[in-house]
Enzyme design. Structure first.
Site, PDB file in Angstrom:
ATOM      1  N   LYS A 139      47.182  45.168  26.528  1.00  0.00           N
ATOM      2  CA  LYS A 139      46.547  46.487  26.657  1.00  0.00           C
ATOM      3  C   LYS A 139      47.463  47.602  26.157  1.00  0.00           C
ATOM      4  O   LYS A 139      46.997  48.605  25.616  1.00  0.00           O
ATOM      5  CB  LYS A 139      46.129  46.755  28.096  1.00  0.00           C
ATOM      6  CG  LYS A 139      47.255  46.992  29.087  1.00  0.00           C
ATOM      7  CD  LYS A 139      46.711  47.395  30.444  1.00  0.00           C
ATOM      8  CE  LYS A 139      47.842  47.728  31.406  1.00  0.00           C
ATOM      9  NZ  LYS A 139      47.350  48.173  32.717  1.00  0.00           N
ATOM     10  N   ARG A 180      44.902  49.575  44.652  1.00  0.00           N
ATOM     11  CA  ARG A 180      44.060  49.602  43.464  1.00  0.00           C
ATOM     12  C   ARG A 180      42.994  48.547  43.716  1.00  0.00           C
ATOM     13  O   ARG A 180      42.333  48.577  44.743  1.00  0.00           O
ATOM     14  CB  ARG A 180      44.876  49.383  42.184  1.00  0.00           C
ATOM     15  CG  ARG A 180      44.187  49.969  40.947  1.00  0.00           C
ATOM     16  CD  ARG A 180      44.988  49.820  39.688  1.00  0.00           C
ATOM     17  NE  ARG A 180      45.035  48.440  39.220  1.00  0.00           N
ATOM     18  CZ  ARG A 180      45.635  48.053  38.095  1.00  0.00           C
ATOM     19  NH1 ARG A 180      46.257  48.936  37.341  1.00  0.00           N
ATOM     20  NH2 ARG A 180      45.636  46.784  37.742  1.00  0.00           N
TER      21      ARG A 180
END
Length: 341
Positions: free
Chosen positions: A24, A119
Site C-alpha cells: 500500500k 482500529r
C-alpha cells in the site's frame, strides 16, 4: 530494497515468522511488487482492491491479501481479485460467502481481533460466537486470526499483547478442533517485540511494508541494523528564485490552509519555490539534502529559504522521506516514479 527484503526474511525466519509484503505504501506499483515476489515474498497485501487489480493485470504472480476490511459495495471484486481478506464484520463475511458461491470459489479469511489500538477488530469476548458463525459459511475458508497495533492508538505490540493473541489462537484451535495456518501479529511495529522475545508463541506472520522500504521499525522509527534507509529520494524542481521580504505584508487573514500565520521578520532573503505542494506530499515528513529550509507550503508550492544554497531556476532539491510523506508521494498521480535497478 532487495537487500532489505532478503535481510528481513532471514531475520524473521529465525523464529518461524513469515513475511507478508505490504504494497500500500508504494500504491501497488507493479515494478516494486515484482521485486518483492522475486525475493521470495509469496503474499502481497494492499488496503485498496484497485491496487491489487493493478498488480494482477500487470502479471504479478502471488497470493493477494486485502488489508482493509472489505466495503460491502466491493465484496464481489474482493472475491474475484483477492485470495485472502482481513475481516471483522459478520455482515461482510456473509456477503463474501454469497459471492464466493456465485463465482464457485473459496475465499480465505483472517479474523482481526481488537487488542487495544481501537482500529479494526472483533472484541475478544465476541470472538467465539463470530468464529462459530464463520465456520458455517460456505465458500469461506477461515485460515487465521490477526491483530493490528500501533496504527491508530499507537499501542505497543509488546509481549503481553502478542501472548494474548497467541492464547486466543490456541483457545480457538482447541475449542473448534481446527488449525489456524496464519496468526498475524501485526506489522513493522512488531520488530522490538520480535527481537526481545525468546518465544514468539503462535505468531507466525507479520505484515511488513515500512521496514522493507524505509529500513525502520514503525514504533519509534529507529533504523533496523544492516538495512538501507535511502531506497527512495524525492527530487523536486525549482520554478522561481527571487530576493523578497521574509514576512508577508498587507492585512493578514487565513491562508490556503485555513491558518493565520505569524511569521517573524528576518529581513530580505533569497526565496525559492518548488513545484510540489501539500496535495502531493506531507510537508512535515520530508528532509532536504541540500542546505535549504522549508518556509511553508500551499497545495501546489513549497517555499524555501534559498539564501545559503543560492540554487537557480531548473535546479533540483532532493529530500529523504518518512513513511507519511512517502505514502503521499507514491500515491500522487502528479509525481513521476523513476525506478532504478
Amino acid at each position: 530494497m532487495t537487500h532489505n527484503i532478503q535481510q528481513l526474511k532471514k531475520l524473521y525466519k529465525t523464529k518461524g515468522i513469515e513475511i507478508t509484503g505490504v504494497t500500500k505504501l508504494v500504491g501497488g506499483n507493479p515494478k516494486i511488487a515484482a521485486v518483492l515476489v522475486a525475493n521470495g515474498i509469496e503474499i502481497l497485501a494492499d488496503s485498496r482492491i484497485e491496487n491489487i487489480k493493478k498488480m494482477i493485470k500487470s502479471g504479478i504472480k502471488a497470493q493477494y491479501l486485502l488489508l482493509r476490511t472489505p466495503s460491502l459495495s466491493q465484496v464481489e471484486e474482493v472475491v474475484t481479485y483477492a485470495d485472502i481478506s482481513l475481516n471483522s464484520e459478520l455482515k461482510i463475511l456473509k456477503e463474501l460467502s454469497k459471492y464466493a458461491l456465485i463465482h464457485q470459489t473459496i475465499h480465505k479469511v483472517i479474523l482481526m481481533v481488537e487488542l487495544g489500538d481501537l482500529r479494526e477488530g472483533i472484541m475478544p469476548v465476541d470472538i467465539d460466537n463470530t468464529v462459530k458463525e464463520v465456520l458455517e459459511l460456505k465458500g469461506i475458508d477461515f485460515i487465521g486470526i490477526g491483530s493490528n497495533l500501533a496504527c491508530y492508538g499507537g499501542v505497543n505490540p509488546d509481549v503481553n499483547k502478542m501472548n494474548e493473541l497467541s492464547s486466543i489462537a490456541i483457545h480457538l484451535e482447541n475449542k473448534f478442533k481446527i488449525r489456524l495456518t496464519i496468526v498475524s501479529g501485526g506489522n513493522s511495529a512488531n520488530y522490538n517485540w520480535f527481537k526481545s522475545s525468546k518465544n514468539t508463541g503462535r505468531i507466525n506472520n507479520l505484515r511488513i511494508g515500512e521496514s522493507m522500504f524505509l529500513g525502520r521499525e514503525a514504533l519509534c522509527r529507529k533504523v533496523i541494523p544492516n538495512l538501507f534507509t535511502d531506497a527512495f529520494t524525492l527530487v523536486v524542481e525549482i520554478i522561481e528564485t527571487k530576493i523578497k521580504p521574509s514576512k508577508p505584508y498587507g492585512k493578514i487573514y487565513q491562508n490556503a490552509n485555513g491558518k493565520i500565520r505569524k511569521i517573524k521578520d528576518k529581513g530580505v532573503m533569497n526565496r525559492g519555490i518548488l513545484a510540489i505542494g501539500r496535495q502531493d506530499v506531507a510537508i512535515s515528513g520530508i528532509i532536504p539534502k541540500q542546505n535549504i529550509s522549508i518556509l511553508g507550503a500551499s497545495s501546489d508550492h513549497i517555499m524555501i529559504d534559498n539564501t545559503k544554497s543560492n540554487l537557480n531556476v531548473a535546479d533540483t532539491v532532493e529530500f529523504s522521506l518518512n513513511y507519511k510523506a512517502l505514502l503521499r508521494v507514491l500515491n500522487s498521480s502528479y509525481i513521476t516514479k523513476n525506478i532504478i535497478y
